[in-house]
Design a protein around this motif. Structure first.
Motif, PDB file in Angstrom:
ATOM      1  N   THR A  72       0.846  -1.180   0.000  1.00 53.48           N
ATOM      2  CA  THR A  72       0.000   0.000   0.000  1.00 53.48           C
ATOM      3  C   THR A  72       0.888   1.237   0.000  1.00 53.48           C
ATOM      4  O   THR A  72       2.119   1.137   0.165  1.00 53.48           O
ATOM      5  CB  THR A  72      -0.978  -0.003   1.191  1.00 53.48           C
ATOM      6  OG1 THR A  72      -2.001   0.961   0.961  1.00 53.48           O
ATOM      7  CG2 THR A  72      -0.272   0.289   2.507  1.00 53.48           C
ATOM      8  N   TYR A  73       0.279   2.410  -0.161  1.00 54.40           N
ATOM      9  CA  TYR A  73       1.059   3.608  -0.465  1.00 54.40           C
ATOM     10  C   TYR A  73       0.497   4.822   0.262  1.00 54.40           C
ATOM     11  O   TYR A  73      -0.668   4.854   0.662  1.00 54.40           O
ATOM     12  CB  TYR A  73       1.055   3.864  -1.978  1.00 54.40           C
ATOM     13  CG  TYR A  73       1.696   2.741  -2.753  1.00 54.40           C
ATOM     14  CD1 TYR A  73       3.047   2.772  -3.074  1.00 54.40           C
ATOM     15  CD2 TYR A  73       0.948   1.621  -3.112  1.00 54.40           C
ATOM     16  CE1 TYR A  73       3.645   1.721  -3.750  1.00 54.40           C
ATOM     17  CE2 TYR A  73       1.543   0.559  -3.784  1.00 54.40           C
ATOM     18  CZ  TYR A  73       2.890   0.621  -4.096  1.00 54.40           C
ATOM     19  OH  TYR A  73       3.479  -0.431  -4.744  1.00 54.40           O
ATOM     20  N   VAL A  74       1.355   5.826   0.416  1.00 53.99           N
ATOM     21  CA  VAL A  74       0.933   7.143   0.869  1.00 53.99           C
ATOM     22  C   VAL A  74       1.200   8.111  -0.271  1.00 53.99           C
ATOM     23  O   VAL A  74       2.243   8.059  -0.923  1.00 53.99           O
ATOM     24  CB  VAL A  74       1.676   7.569   2.153  1.00 53.99           C
ATOM     25  CG1 VAL A  74       3.194   7.518   1.977  1.00 53.99           C
ATOM     26  CG2 VAL A  74       1.238   8.973   2.582  1.00 53.99           C
ATOM     27  N   GLY A  75       0.230   8.993  -0.515  1.00 56.38           N
ATOM     28  CA  GLY A  75       0.348   9.944  -1.606  1.00 56.38           C
ATOM     29  C   GLY A  75       0.419  11.373  -1.104  1.00 56.38           C
ATOM     30  O   GLY A  75      -0.220  11.734  -0.104  1.00 56.38           O
ATOM     31  N   LEU A  76       1.216  12.174  -1.783  1.00 57.15           N
ATOM     32  CA  LEU A  76       1.286  13.611  -1.565  1.00 57.15           C
ATOM     33  C   LEU A  76       0.886  14.255  -2.892  1.00 57.15           C
ATOM     34  O   LEU A  76       1.570  14.082  -3.896  1.00 57.15           O
ATOM     35  CB  LEU A  76       2.697  14.028  -1.145  1.00 57.15           C
ATOM     36  CG  LEU A  76       2.969  15.520  -0.941  1.00 57.15           C
ATOM     37  CD1 LEU A  76       2.040  16.118   0.106  1.00 57.15           C
ATOM     38  CD2 LEU A  76       4.439  15.748  -0.557  1.00 57.15           C
TER      39      LEU A  76
END
Length: 265
Positions: A72-76
Motif C-alpha cells: 500500500t502507499y501514501v500519496g502527496l
C-alpha cells in the motif's frame, strides 16, 4: 435484497472487504445526483510505499488498506482547484478557486469499493476549510499555499500557519509528450470516492470524472514534511511514482453510510 446489499449497490458484502471493484480509467458507477462540482488543474502526484499496519491504524472503521501486490502507499498530491460549486448552481466566485496540497492513503470497504482517506488537506481559503471540516469531517487546514510556472517547470509550495511543521513543496519539469500510466499509477489515481468518519459513522463519498491524461515529467526537488505531520513515517527515498496531469472536471455524489464493523477495526 437485505440492507447491507442495498448499501453496496445490490451486491453482497464480502467478508474482509474481498472482491474489490476492478481498477479502471472510468468510474464503475455514474453520479446522477450531484452534491458538488469542481475542476482539478495541474495535478502532481508523489507516492511512496507505506507500512500496511501503520496505515490500517489511521483508517476509519469499516475500511482496510487497499493493496496492490501486497503493498500500500501514501500519496502527496498538489493541484489547483477551480470552480467549486454546490449541486447545479454556478461556481463560487473567488472562494471556489484555491491551491490544495493533501496527504492521502488508499482504502477498501466491505462492499469492495476502493477509495482514498485524507490525512491532511492544506488550502489557502479559510471559508472552504471551515465548511469542509464542519460538513464532511475532512481534515482541512488553513495554510499558505502557492503554485508557480517558470517556463515548463512547475513549483508548488505549502507552509502551515503557526508553529506546526506542515511544510511541503515539489518542483517538476513537464514535457509536452503524453505518458502511459503503469498498473501502479492506475491503482493510485483511478479512485472513485473517499472514505471518512463523521459523527461516529463511516461514509463513502463517490465521485466521477473523465479518464486521466498524463504528461512525461521529471522530479527536480521535493519536501514531504507534511507526511510525518499526518502521522506516518516520513519518506526518505525518492518517490516510486511521479505523475503530472493537466486536469479533469469532477462531480461528487451524496455520501453513502457503510455497514458497521467490516472489514477494518
Amino acid at each position: 435484497m437485505n440492507i447491507e446489499e442495498a448499501r453496496c449497490g445490490g451486491r453482497r458484502p464480502a467478508p474482509g472487504g474481498g472482491h474489490p471493484e476492478p481498477l479502471g480509467a472510468l468510474p464503475p458507477r455514474p453520479v446522477h445526483r450531484v452534491l458538488f462540482r469542481q475542476s482539478w488543474h495541474d495535478l502532481v502526484f508523489l507516492h511512496w510505499e507505506a507500512d500496511p499496519f501503520e496505515v490500517a491504524r489511521l483508517l476509519p472503521s469499516g475500511t482496510a488498506p487497499d493493496l496492490l501486490d501486497g503493498r500500500t502507499y501514501v500519496g502527496l498530491v498538489f493541484f489547483r482547484m477551480y470552480g467549486l460549486a454546490v449541486g447545479r448552481t454556478p461556481p463560487l466566485p473567488h472562494l471556489g478557486t484555491f491551491t490544495e496540497v493533501n496527504v492521502r492513503l488508499y482504502s477498501r470497504d466491505a462492499c469492495g469499493r476502493r477509495g482514498v482517506v485524507f490525512r491532511s488537506l492544506d488550502c489557502d481559503r479559510l471559508l472552504p476549510v471551515l465548511v469542509a471540516r464542519a460538513g464532511f469531517g475532512l481534515p482541512y487546514r488553513w495554510s499558505r499555499t502557492s503554485r508557480r510556472w517558470h517556463g515548463n517547470r512547475l513549483l508548488y509550495r505549502t507552509r502551515g500557519r503557526g508553529s506546526s511543521r506542515t511544510d511541503a513543496h515539489v518542483r517538476i519539469d513537464v514535457a509536452h509528450e503524453s505518458a502511459a500510466p503503469r498498473p501502479l499509477d492506475e491503482f493510485l489515481t483511478c479512485r472513485w470516492g473517499l472514505h471518512e468518519r463523521v459523527l461516529g459513522h463511516t461514509y463513502y463519498l463517490p465521485n466521477a470524472h473523465p479518464a486521466w491524461t498524463f504528461r512525461r515529467c521529471g522530479l527536480l526537488g521535493w519536501d514531504a514534511s507534511v507526511v510525518a505531520a499526518a502521522g506516518l513515517t516520513p519518506p526518505v527515498d525518492e518517490p516510486v511514482s511521479v505523475l503530472y496531469a493537466p486536469g479533469v472536471p469532477v462531480r461528487f455524489g451524496p455520501p453513502v453510510r457503510l455497514p458497521p464493523g467490516r472489514p477494518g477495526h
